[in-house]
Scaffold this motif. Structure first.
Motif, PDB file in Angstrom:
ATOM      1  N   SER A 183      35.952  53.125  23.866  1.00  0.00           N
ATOM      2  CA  SER A 183      35.211  52.330  23.345  1.00  0.00           C
ATOM      3  C   SER A 183      36.058  51.095  23.084  1.00  0.00           C
ATOM      4  O   SER A 183      35.352  49.967  23.083  1.00  0.00           O
ATOM      5  N   ASN A 235      31.424  45.198  28.502  1.00  0.00           N
ATOM      6  CA  ASN A 235      30.128  45.032  27.622  1.00  0.00           C
ATOM      7  C   ASN A 235      30.254  45.571  26.332  1.00  0.00           C
ATOM      8  O   ASN A 235      30.938  46.438  26.104  1.00  0.00           O
ATOM      9  N   PRO A 236      29.425  44.957  25.481  1.00  0.00           N
ATOM     10  CA  PRO A 236      29.270  46.008  24.088  1.00  0.00           C
ATOM     11  C   PRO A 236      28.953  47.330  24.454  1.00  0.00           C
ATOM     12  O   PRO A 236      27.941  47.564  25.476  1.00  0.00           O
ATOM     13  N   LEU A 237      29.123  48.175  23.612  1.00  0.00           N
ATOM     14  CA  LEU A 237      29.099  49.714  23.800  1.00  0.00           C
ATOM     15  C   LEU A 237      27.486  50.050  24.226  1.00  0.00           C
ATOM     16  O   LEU A 237      27.139  50.842  24.892  1.00  0.00           O
ATOM     17  N   GLU A 238      26.548  49.513  23.329  1.00  0.00           N
ATOM     18  CA  GLU A 238      25.396  49.720  23.285  1.00  0.00           C
ATOM     19  C   GLU A 238      24.556  48.815  24.254  1.00  0.00           C
ATOM     20  O   GLU A 238      23.066  49.176  24.099  1.00  0.00           O
ATOM     21  N   LEU A 239      25.014  48.195  24.987  1.00  0.00           N
ATOM     22  CA  LEU A 239      24.284  47.199  26.063  1.00  0.00           C
ATOM     23  C   LEU A 239      23.726  48.362  27.150  1.00  0.00           C
ATOM     24  O   LEU A 239      24.637  49.134  27.856  1.00  0.00           O
ATOM     25  N   GLY A 240      22.408  48.260  27.439  1.00  0.00           N
ATOM     26  CA  GLY A 240      22.012  49.178  28.445  1.00  0.00           C
ATOM     27  C   GLY A 240      22.150  48.564  29.768  1.00  0.00           C
ATOM     28  O   GLY A 240      21.059  48.364  30.588  1.00  0.00           O
ATOM     29  N   SER A 241      23.501  48.853  30.286  1.00  0.00           N
ATOM     30  CA  SER A 241      23.719  48.166  31.748  1.00  0.00           C
ATOM     31  C   SER A 241      24.046  49.331  32.597  1.00  0.00           C
ATOM     32  O   SER A 241      24.554  50.494  32.182  1.00  0.00           O
ATOM     33  N   ARG A 275      35.217  47.576  24.967  1.00  0.00           N
ATOM     34  CA  ARG A 275      34.873  46.227  23.872  1.00  0.00           C
ATOM     35  C   ARG A 275      35.864  45.091  24.589  1.00  0.00           C
ATOM     36  O   ARG A 275      35.102  43.941  24.782  1.00  0.00           O
TER      37      ARG A 275
END
Lengths: 151, 340
Positions: free
Chosen positions: B142, B150-156, B146
């Motif tokens: 994590s 990308n941000p952890l919760e970004l759905g990529s 960061r």
């Protein structure tokens, strides 16, 4: 190893041989079905809101709010990134991707405080979309205006 | 005194012994194929701390505390702690080292930080600068995500070549004399940069650095795979390991059955959604301490070449479209009955 050129030659050969092929069809299929599903769901919302007596633009705005809310909720619950991992462009291209990018950044940078963390970084991913989205719509607007003057 | 042989290799005259090891990992690593090998498995990857960075720091701290406890050392028995991690200004190692009353050297060599720490600590012991040192490294999925991505919760979606940063720490006690596996030599890496720019394909970028160090080591010492029970790289993962193996074959060395990679062993990539395998500074150290060291200790392995690899990029260098400079540092570790 004096012969770096030889090392490089063997590397380029081995790298080409071992490069994995991205699963284009699988990704395309997932993006098409999930993205399409989101659009069908949004259309269902618009039709439902219209049946309650809203105008089309009212229903469309309300639908956007609902979809953004659902995305924000799923992001906060830690579920959206799992859906996005499979769906790819299917969730990234619709407004769900935009909402997710802002909410995920906000969650991410809260650790560095409300002002310089969350406030400063909330638009870290969405910022470029806004800058170039607004700029390009402005350019298109001017072109359209000039077209109307001529026509 | 240490003896330099060939281009980049050094033999140590002192018996630099690995007296004790300790490993600590996060939940996903604990559920992986090597899960049972690790000393500490944390179910909460924040370790009860308020941020992931503080959690990683606590993981390394607990790993070193466990190391001292296992080896029955007090803090005053250890002269020096040396280590590195992936975060800017190596905050994990520094903030963890703050808790120990020891001299401190922070090193950075990305995912090869552990072997750089081993090499510097061994050199210091050989030179008589210190008697006993802790060498360690750490990484966290994590915190790395960061900082680098990308941000952890970004759905990529991840690329087909992507790797998962291991949430893991490893630490060893090195000392002059005593019993246990011995670091007998090292090959210091040179930076190899073959113009790869994709930060999501570090296995490919690092493979030639590993190949360069291994080939140089073989040439310097006049050895080959037959002289080692195993050669372990750090975090090349599936793609990088395949490239390295093919490259070595093209240069006339057959690695079959004697080459593996810590990142490749750490996860069940398909079941655990770990992309091509593990990466990170803690990947090689935790797998060495948890999985490889016990095999050396019980003499299942008599002589290994341990070659963690590092991709020395930063987010700034990536955004400025620089290629990725890579490095691999190797250490020879032996545990033979007939040691001189």
């Amino acid at each position: 190893m004096d012969d770096k050129a030889k090392l490089r030659e063997s590397f380029e050969k081995a790298a080409a041989k071992n490069a994995p092929k991205p699963p284009y069809f699988k990704h395309g299929f997932a993006a098409f079905t999930v993205g399409g599903g989101i659009c069908v769901f949004a259309q269902f919302l618009i039709n439902t809101f219209q049946s309650f007596g809203m105008t089309y633009s009212e229903a469309s705005a309300t639908e956007t709010i609902v979809v953004i809310f659902i995305t924000g909720l799923l992001t906060a619950l830690g579920l959206f990134d799992r859906i996005g991992r499979v769906a790819g462009a299917g969730t990234f291209v619709p407004i769900t991707g935009f909402a997710n990018s802002i909410v995920s950044s906000a969650i991410e940078f809260k650790a560095e405080g409300w002002i310089f963390g969350l406030g400063g970084n909330m638009f870290k991913v969405a910022g470029p979309v806004l800058v170039y989205g607004i700029t390009s719509s402005w350019v298109v607007g001017i072109v359209y205006y000039l077209y109307l003057l001529v026509a | 005194m240490a003896r330099k042989v060939g281009e980049q290799t050094v033999y140590f005259d002192n018996k630099i012994t690995i007296a004790e090891v300790s490993s600590a990992v996060g939940p996903m690593e604990g559920n992986g194929p090597l899960g049972k090998d690790f000393d500490l498995v944390f179910e909460d990857d924040c370790l009860g701390e308020s941020t992931f960075e503080k959690g990683e720091c606590m993981m390394l701290r607990k790993c070193v505390e466990n190391l001292l406890r296992k080896g029955k050392f007090t803090q005053s028995d250890i002269d020096l702690i040396i280590g590195g991690d992936l975060l800017n200004q190596i905050i994990t190692t520094t903030f963890a080292a703050e808790n120990f009353d020891m001299m401190y050297w922070g090193v950075y060599s990305a995912c090869s930080s552990f072997s750089e720490a081993l090499q510097i600590a061994s050199t210091a012991i050989e030179a008589g600068v210190v008697k006993r040192a802790v060498a360690c490294s750490s990484s966290h999925f994590s915190t790395a995500e960061r900082q680098y991505r990308n941000p952890l919760e970004l759905g990529s979606q991840s690329k087909a070549t992507a790797q998962r940063t291991a949430t893991a720490s490893g630490a060893v006690v090195l000392q002059a004399g005593g019993s246990g596996p011995v670091i007998t030599g090292m090959t210091i890496g040179k930076i190899i940069d073959f113009d790869r720019k994709d930060a999501a394909d570090m296995g490919t970028a690092m493979a030639p650095a590993a190949a360069h160090t291994i080939l140089t080591h073989f040439k310097d010492t006049n050895t080959s795979f037959a002289d080692y029970d195993m050669v372990y790289t750090g975090d090349l993962a599936k793609v990088g390991l395949g490239i390295l193996s093919d490259m070595l074959k093209m240069h006339g060395y057959d690695p079959s059955g004697r080459l593996n990679d810590c990142g490749h062993m750490l996860f069940d990539c398909v079941k655990q959604h770990a992309d091509c395998g593990g990466s990170g500074a803690g990947c090689s150290s935790s797998v060495f301490c948890g999985h490889i060291f016990p095999k050396l200790k019980n003499k299942e392995l008599g002589r290994i070449l341990f070659v963690p690899t590092g991709a020395l990029l930063s987010t700034v260098s990536s955004y400025q479209k620089n290629s990725i400079p890579c490095i691999a540092h190797a250490v020879v570790i032996e545990n033979k009955k007939d040691k001189k």
